[in-house]
Design an enzyme around this catalytic site. Structure first.
Site, PDB file in Angstrom:
ATOM      1  N   ASP A 274      -5.234 -21.923  13.673  1.00  0.00           N
ATOM      2  CA  ASP A 274      -4.696 -21.607  15.000  1.00  0.00           C
ATOM      3  C   ASP A 274      -5.443 -20.447  15.647  1.00  0.00           C
ATOM      4  OD1 ASP A 274      -3.014 -23.614  14.409  1.00  0.00           O
ATOM      5  OD2 ASP A 274      -1.257 -22.351  14.050  1.00  0.00           O
TER       6      ASP A 274
ATOM      7  N   ASP B  26      -1.566 -30.761   7.538  1.00  0.00           N
ATOM      8  CA  ASP B  26      -1.407 -29.415   8.100  1.00  0.00           C
ATOM      9  C   ASP B  26      -0.372 -28.666   7.250  1.00  0.00           C
ATOM     10  OD1 ASP B  26      -1.541 -27.337   9.926  1.00  0.00           O
ATOM     11  OD2 ASP B  26      -0.184 -28.274  11.364  1.00  0.00           O
TER      12      ASP B  26
END
Ligand code: NOJ
Length: 968
Positions: free
Chosen positions: A641, A565
């Site tokens: 996100d 990430d």
């Protein structure tokens, strides 16, 4: 990325950078990211609208080689020369490179092997025509026409001009130069300590006066030997000076200054697609599949960024960048790939072609009809022009062409295609064990449980928070004992802590990216003050890879897989929440030059480590947030996100489709949305849609309410369970599709126009899509939807079968399909055979030897075809041929199972449990099975004459043997 109050407080406590973070938290909004107007090179390139291109191709400089033509381009305004190379490539492709003829130092080019899987195989080109103003090249059945003044290139495939470069004259190549110093600055400096130096640095660059070969060895101005300064000083001024603009040599954004030591370095050109009305690709944007005109908005931007709560219907940059665009019309599909990892912006407009110009290229354009044309204008901050033209002619050809350049997605292990359960965070070992047990309790299959950043010791990756995870190895073993896997997060920011092994090693070995002053780059991320390994350097990737060895990564087992990430990279206190562009990488390259490829290198290094830890035996699974062209070779990506809102569910379809057609086969979106709390209906509909997307993972932000399926009302839980079970039932189909995708680069999830390329009405369709060539899906993406209108492609000759009701509908029309909560509108295409496994299992591995059902959907002629791929589901042995590939053919009421991989000795105990034949119009009198091994035997069956469904029960033959089932 998300800075919630809770995590903010946490970070504030941890890192004590109150000022920096408060300002960051207070400004997490759109204004954190540049508009085109706030970016020097974007503004300059976008504003560039010459009456006519100043570039002239100097035809007397042409050098022709068997596969290549070189010609100089002269900028008649500043006299700088460029070198154009046009290279013929095998498989209907060409490459166009434009670089400075004599740059004062090299410009960045990605090493072969990093994005390109090798040197693309070149093919013969020949001059077919030459006159004073143009040259025509013939290659394969295509033509390339280069016009000299103004310079432009047209690509003609099957007699149609399909791609033009510089047709709008927007080639603007900002050559490397030395900073011009004003007379006042000179005077100020004269006599001063730096005065002497300025005499050299103030010399304007004169590209036209250099000889080819000069400075080719990377001898930039800085390296010019002493003593030559005087000579340099005496050189004449060039005839035309480049206009200087204030942000050419320094730029700042929200208090971050970019020192831009190389000045302006951008490259831009227009790429037009005559004959086309739609273009696609250039992910990642939260936008439509068919790209929009950017006339009234910013250009589409490609710059890997960590964007908080991203906006929908926006050309703004997101986490990944693939500079690949496809154009499609009823007759042809073409593509372009610009290999350049620096920041890019792309303008698009939909226009009409200028037939007077095109008629110089081919004859047929003289007719009366208007020709549509999509004009695009691309500009990158640095690097070179390096464009691959893929001439199709069909969608599948373009996918193969791009795959030949950048590779395909290796077949994932089976568990990776199953359902993943994630959350930021599962708090401790007990939490993990409870979640795992609840799946069993509620009979919901799942394969992988994920641990986010909180599992680590203070965000030191490769470590565990021992108070919450005292026995990680045992925890992983408990999970894998049930046939499941675990994933932990490993981010590339390394906490600056002298007691943290990875930090110490990287620091001592000089592995970190440097700031402009040569010290280790330092920024803020989850652990507080951090540095970033320079993944652009192969030796550093090897170092990182070695950390995944089971002996190195304490608490890991071979059943622990990885999630990368924040690898854009995300730098909380950096410009636009990423790294400073003047940070320095291996080889002296600036971060500016390599930004968009950094995340892919993190992904690559991780995958290589995971493969190495098993001695090359087991297939790894690694998910990455950042990506670039070629990332498909390393595994899966997700759309970052997103938010638990209907719009985000809806946009996941075009986002994943855009990724799919630009090579990124394995992608998905967080089920439920990362931010906010979706209501039960939205969450249920989200599971239903995602069950038909390649990567299927539920994930949620730290501050959201728990939302595992059993926490929803019973009705929703049951529907979600059913959707997940449907995914598991179709795993044989998904797995077969991924096997084929590794071979030919075709997308698994595909826009309808890929399957029905001549149906113009489908060119903008993005709500309905195909999984492979046999299954059409139209997920529900709005609250309270009672029914949806689905258009069935393929014309009236095409049959479709509702997979729930088996009802048959005819193509060429729209039909209203009712969508109660438990309905996912999915339709099997007439003429296809889909292999399924219908037994309900807790994890895919437990069903690996389960029997199969074949669902045969007949076309108008009563025929159908399909296939099935089987291997051990987790090793690389399939690459040696250890797999089963069966082809199923139904014709004249006979279903034949043929061996598509006769050389293989791989076997399976799985047998055929059921055959369902949809669309059989007459009731059979008998059904028999025969094989080379055994005589013909009768099979039991039932026939529903209203629904026209024949169900053949228990053929009980091995799925991997030759047999035929005949219907009398
Ligand atoms: C940002 C990622 O996008 C998100 O999925 C993750 O949960 C957080 N980082 C924390 O690691």
């Amino acid at each position: 990325m998300a800075l919630s109050m809770r995590s903010t407080v946490y970070i504030l406590n941890k890192v004590l950078v109150v000022g920096v973070l408060l300002s960051y938290v207070a400004s997490v909004d759109k204004s954190n990211f540049k508009t085109c107007d706030q970016s020097g090179f974007c503004k300059r390139q976008r504003a560039y609208k010459p009456d006519q291109s100043p570039y002239v191709a100097l035809l007397d400089s042409v050098q022709i080689e068997p596969t290549k033509m070189k010609v100089q381009l002269l900028n008649t305004q500043n006299q700088v020369r460029l070198l154009l190379e046009v290279i013929g490539l095998e498989r209907n492709m060409a490459r166009v490179k434009i670089n400075e003829l004599n740059p004062i130092k090299p410009r960045y080019e990605i090493p072969v092997g990093d994005v390109l899987i090798g040197d693309p195989k070149q093919d013969k080109i020949e001059i077919s025509h030459k006159d004073g103003g143009s040259i025509s090249l013939a290659f394969q059945s295509n033509k390339i026409v280069l016009q000299s003044k103004p310079f432009r290139i047209d690509f003609v495939a099957s007699e149609h001009p399909v791609v033009s470069l510089n047709a709008n004259g927007l080639l603007k190549f900002e050559h490397l130069r030395l900073k011009t110093v004003t007379q006042e600055e000179k005077k100020e400096q004269a006599g001063g300590f730096l005065g002497g130096l300025y005499s050299w640095f103030s010399k304007p660059f004169r590209g036209d006066e250099k000889q080819e070969g000069e400075n080719q060895e990377g001898q930039g101005a800085e390296e010019r030997p002493e003593g030559q300064e005087q000579a340099a000083e005496e050189e004449k001024e060039p005839e035309a000076k480049e206009p200087e603009e204030p942000d050419m040599w320094e730029e700042s954004f929200k208090g971050h200054s970019d020192s831009k030591p190389n000045g302006p370095t951008s490259v831009g050109i227009d790429i037009s697609f005559p004959g086309f009305e739609q273009v696609y690709g250039i992910p990642e944007h939260a936008d439509s599949l068919a790209l929009r005109s950017t006339k009234d908005m910013d250009p589409y931007r490609l710059y890997n960024l960590d964007v908080f709560e991203y906006e929908l219907d926006s050309p703004a940059a997101l986490y990944g960048a693939v500079p690949v665009m496809l154009a499609h019309n009823e007759k042809q599909t073409v593509g372009v790939f610009w290999q350049n990892p620096s920041e890019a912006w792309i303008d698009i407009s939909h226009n009409l072609a200028d037939k007077s110009v095109l008629s110089k290229v081919v004859d047929f354009v003289k007719g009366g009809d208007q020709i549509p044309q999509v004009d695009t204008h691309w500009f990158f901050e640095s690097g070179i022009v390096d464009i691959f033209i893929m001439l199709g002619p069909g969608p599948a050809d373009v996918f193969k062409q791009y795959a030949a350049l950048t590779g395909t997605t290796p077949l994932p292990p089976m568990f990776a295609l199953a359902y993943h359960q994630s959350r930021w965070n599962y708090n401790d070992e007990e939490d993990v064990s409870n979640v795992d047990a609840n799946f069993d309790k509620h009979d919901i299959p799942y394969d992988v449980i994920w641990l986010d950043i909180e599992h680590t010791d203070g965000k030191r990756y490769f470590t565990w928070d021992k108070s919450k995870f005292p026995n990680p190895e045992e925890m992983v073993r408990n999970i894998s004992a049930k046939g499941r896997k675990m994933v932990t997060i490993v981010d590339p920011h390394i906490k600056k802590d002298d007691h943290y092994k990875i930090y110490k090693e990287c620091r001592d070995l000089g592995h970190f990216i440097k700031n402009k002053d040569g010290n280790d780059y330092d920024g803020w991320c989850w652990p507080g003050s951090s540095s970033w390994p320079d993944f652009t350097k192969p030796a550093i990737r090897q170092y990182w890879a070695s950390k995944f060895a089971v002996e190195e990564y304490e608490g890991s087992t071979l059943d622990l897989h990885t999630w990368n990430d924040m690898n854009e990279p995300s730098v909380f206190n950096g410009p636009e929440i990423t790294m400073h562009k003047d940070a320095k990488h291996d080889g002296g390259w600036e971060h500016r030059d390599v930004h968009n490829i950094y995340g892919m290198f993190v992904h690559q290094a991780t995958v290589e480590g995971m493969v190495a830890r098993t001695g090359g035996l087991l297939r790894p699974f690694v998910l990455s947030r950042a990506f670039f062209a070629g990332s498909q070779r390393w595994g899966a990506v997700w759309t970052g996100d997103n938010t638990g809102e209907w719009g985000h569910l809806k946009v996941s379809m075009p986002m994943i489709l855009s990724l799919s057609i630009t090579g990124i086969t394995f992608s998905g979106a967080d089920v439920g949305g990362f931010f906010k709390n979706p209501d039960s209906e939205l969450l249920t509909r989200w599971y239903q849609a995602a069950a038909y997307q390649p990567f299927f993972r539920a994930h949620a932000h730290l501050d959201t309410r728990r939302r595992e399926p059993w926490l929803l009302p019973e009705e929703n839980m049951k529907v979600i369970r059913q959707a997940i079970r449907e995914r598991y039932a179709l795993l044989p189909y998904w797995y077969t599709l991924f096997y084929k995708a590794e071979k030919d680069g075709g997308p698994v999830m595909r826009p309808l126009w890929v399957e029905f390329p001549s149906e113009k009405g489908l060119f903008k369709e993005e709500e309905t899509f195909m999984i492979g060539d046999a299954l059409m899906v139209r997920p529900v993406t709005a609250a309270g939807t009672q029914g949806v209108n689905v258009f069935f492609p393929g014309g009236t000759e095409q049959y479709w079968y509702d997979t729930d009701t088996t009802e048959r509908v005819f193509g060429g029309a729209a039909h209203y399909v009712k969508t109660p909560l438990d309905k996912i509108p999915t339709f099997q295409r007439g003429g296809s055979i889909i292999p399924k496994k219908e037994r309900i299992r807790r994890a895919s591995n437990l069903g690996r030897h389960d029997p199969y059902t074949l669902v045969v959907a007949l076309d108008r002629k009563g025929s159908a075809r399909g296939d099935l791929y089987i291997d051990d589901y987790h090793t690389f042995h399939y690459r040696k041929g250890d797999f089963i590939y069966r082809e199923f053919i139904f014709k004249d009421k006979v279903l034949e199972n043929k061996n598509g991989n006769p050389g293989s000795t791989f076997t399976t105990p799985s047998w055929l449990e059921k055959v369902i034949i949809m669309g059989l119009s007459t009731s059979p009198s008998a059904v028999t099975i025969s094989s080379p091994k055994s005589a013909s035997t009768s099979l039991g069956f039932t026939y529903d004459s209203v629904k026209m469904i024949l169900t053949i029960r228990k053929p009980a033959v091995n799925i991997a043997e030759d047999w035929t089932i005949s219907i009398q």
